[in-house]
Write a protein that holds these residues in place. Structure first.
Motif, PDB file in Angstrom:
ATOM      1  N   ALA A 191       0.845  -1.195   0.000  1.00  0.00           N
ATOM      2  CA  ALA A 191       0.000   0.000   0.000  1.00  0.00           C
ATOM      3  C   ALA A 191       0.882   1.247   0.000  1.00  0.00           C
ATOM      4  CB  ALA A 191      -0.898  -0.007   1.243  1.00  0.00           C
ATOM      5  N   VAL A 192       0.369   2.320  -0.567  1.00  0.00           N
ATOM      6  CA  VAL A 192       1.118   3.578  -0.614  1.00  0.00           C
ATOM      7  C   VAL A 192       1.463   4.043   0.802  1.00  0.00           C
ATOM      8  CG1 VAL A 192       0.999   6.027  -1.252  1.00  0.00           C
ATOM      9  CG2 VAL A 192       0.182   4.285  -2.837  1.00  0.00           C
ATOM     10  N   ASP A 193       0.528   3.848   1.734  1.00  0.00           N
ATOM     11  CA  ASP A 193       0.783   4.247   3.121  1.00  0.00           C
ATOM     12  C   ASP A 193       1.998   3.528   3.691  1.00  0.00           C
ATOM     13  OD1 ASP A 193      -2.120   3.998   2.362  1.00  0.00           O
ATOM     14  OD2 ASP A 193      -2.330   5.342   4.078  1.00  0.00           O
ATOM     15  N   GLU A 194       2.109   2.231   3.379  1.00  0.00           N
ATOM     16  CA  GLU A 194       3.214   1.436   3.905  1.00  0.00           C
ATOM     17  C   GLU A 194       4.544   1.906   3.330  1.00  0.00           C
ATOM     18  OE1 GLU A 194       4.256  -2.967   2.841  1.00  0.00           O
ATOM     19  OE2 GLU A 194       2.825  -2.980   4.505  1.00  0.00           O
ATOM     20  N   LEU A 195       4.563   2.179   2.031  1.00  0.00           N
ATOM     21  CA  LEU A 195       5.778   2.680   1.396  1.00  0.00           C
ATOM     22  C   LEU A 195       6.188   4.019   2.002  1.00  0.00           C
ATOM     23  CD1 LEU A 195       5.027   1.868  -2.355  1.00  0.00           C
ATOM     24  CD2 LEU A 195       6.504   0.604  -0.786  1.00  0.00           C
ATOM     25  N   ALA A 196       5.208   4.867   2.239  1.00  0.00           N
ATOM     26  CA  ALA A 196       5.490   6.191   2.802  1.00  0.00           C
ATOM     27  C   ALA A 196       6.113   6.079   4.189  1.00  0.00           C
ATOM     28  CB  ALA A 196       4.209   7.018   2.851  1.00  0.00           C
ATOM     29  N   LEU A 197       5.573   5.187   5.018  1.00  0.00           N
ATOM     30  CA  LEU A 197       6.085   5.017   6.374  1.00  0.00           C
ATOM     31  C   LEU A 197       7.545   4.591   6.383  1.00  0.00           C
ATOM     32  CD1 LEU A 197       3.090   3.219   8.135  1.00  0.00           C
ATOM     33  CD2 LEU A 197       3.991   5.472   8.707  1.00  0.00           C
ATOM     34  N   LEU A 198       7.933   3.757   5.412  1.00  0.00           N
ATOM     35  CA  LEU A 198       9.288   3.232   5.385  1.00  0.00           C
ATOM     36  C   LEU A 198      10.343   4.300   5.177  1.00  0.00           C
ATOM     37  CD1 LEU A 198       8.928  -0.123   3.430  1.00  0.00           C
ATOM     38  CD2 LEU A 198       9.814   0.153   5.747  1.00  0.00           C
ATOM     39  N   VAL A 199       9.989   5.378   4.508  1.00  0.00           N
ATOM     40  CA  VAL A 199      10.984   6.413   4.221  1.00  0.00           C
ATOM     41  C   VAL A 199      10.599   7.766   4.813  1.00  0.00           C
ATOM     42  CG1 VAL A 199      12.041   5.353   2.204  1.00  0.00           C
ATOM     43  CG2 VAL A 199       9.946   6.671   1.921  1.00  0.00           C
TER      44      VAL A 199
END
Length: 243
Positions: A191-199
């Motif tokens: 999910a886009v949210d998950e990708l955002a959290l990682l960085v």
């Protein structure tokens, strides 16, 4: 995510020369010692959203993920959270606090139903008397996580676009299904949210940067599926960020 995942039937894979690289955004990959670590303690089933441990806790235990997925994150003083990594089958978590006896500086929560083995410091030390490689493996995993933390420090100083480029590069290494050595589809559908959290980005910023990469022809989005259309170009961009 599937890198380092359990083989069919729940057996942990052993490390080998043919294994693909693992993204630094995952905790340390499994090795030939992983199965032996799993024999040092009891397994327990965790529900989705259940904490394995919380930030600030004291514990003389560390944990091995047998199946499922665990998010490792930091609670900041301002009340926000920063996701640092994910632990999957074969990965361990909480080793440093187990060894040094100090409060845990991170928290870990299951993002899906998980089976996790809990190993005490005493059990590790007892087993290591006849199998010193166990201690070497735990040391290797702690060192690996130091590199993950260094990567996050680097990312904090980068513009959003460069953070996304680095993330894509690491995801391709871990989950890319290469076709003709020029195009790859990620075997995961994050999910886009998950990708955002990682960085350390907002969902809006991550979505905007991905849309720009789509417009440039580097990435193709099919729902939550991500296809990198030009691997050589992505590698050039990653190198430019790290140079």
């Amino acid at each position: 995510m599937t890198a380092g995942a359990a083989e069919p039937g729940g057996c942990l894979p052993e490390s080998g020369a043919d294994e693909p690289p693992v993204s630094p955004f995952l905790t340390a990959p499994p090795s030939a010692v992983t199965a032996r670590i799993g024999e040092l303690g009891p397994a327990r089933h965790y529900a989705r959203r259940e904490y394995v441990y919380r930030q600030g806790e004291l514990s003389a235990r560390f944990h091995l993920v047998v199946s499922g997925r665990v998010r490792i994150h930091l609670h900041r003083p301002d009340g926000t959270e920063r996701t640092l990594a994910y632990a999957e089958a074969g990965a361990t978590l909480g080793e440093a606090a187990c060894v040094d006896g100090r409060p845990r500086h991170l928290a870990s929560v299951c993002t899906q139903p998980s089976t996790i083995v809990s190993v005490t410091r005493d059990a590790l030390l007892d087993a290591a008397r006849s199998d010193p490689e166990l201690l070497l493996e735990i040391t290797r995993r702690i060192a690996y996580k130091q590199r993950v933390m260094q990567l996050h420090v680097l990312i904090e100083g980068l513009p959003a676009r460069e953070r996304v480029i680095l993330l894509l590069g690491h995801l391709v290494e871990a989950y890319g299904e290469v076709a003709l050595d020029t195009t790859t589809r990620l075997s995961i559908r994050p999910a886009v949210d998950e990708l955002a959290l990682l960085v350390g980005l907002t969902r809006v910023t991550m979505s905007r940067e991905l849309s720009r990469l789509v417009a440039e022809g580097l990435v193709q989005k099919e729902g939550r599926s991500i296809v990198v259309r030009d691997l050589p170009d992505l590698r050039r961009r990653v190198h430019a960020v790290l140079a």
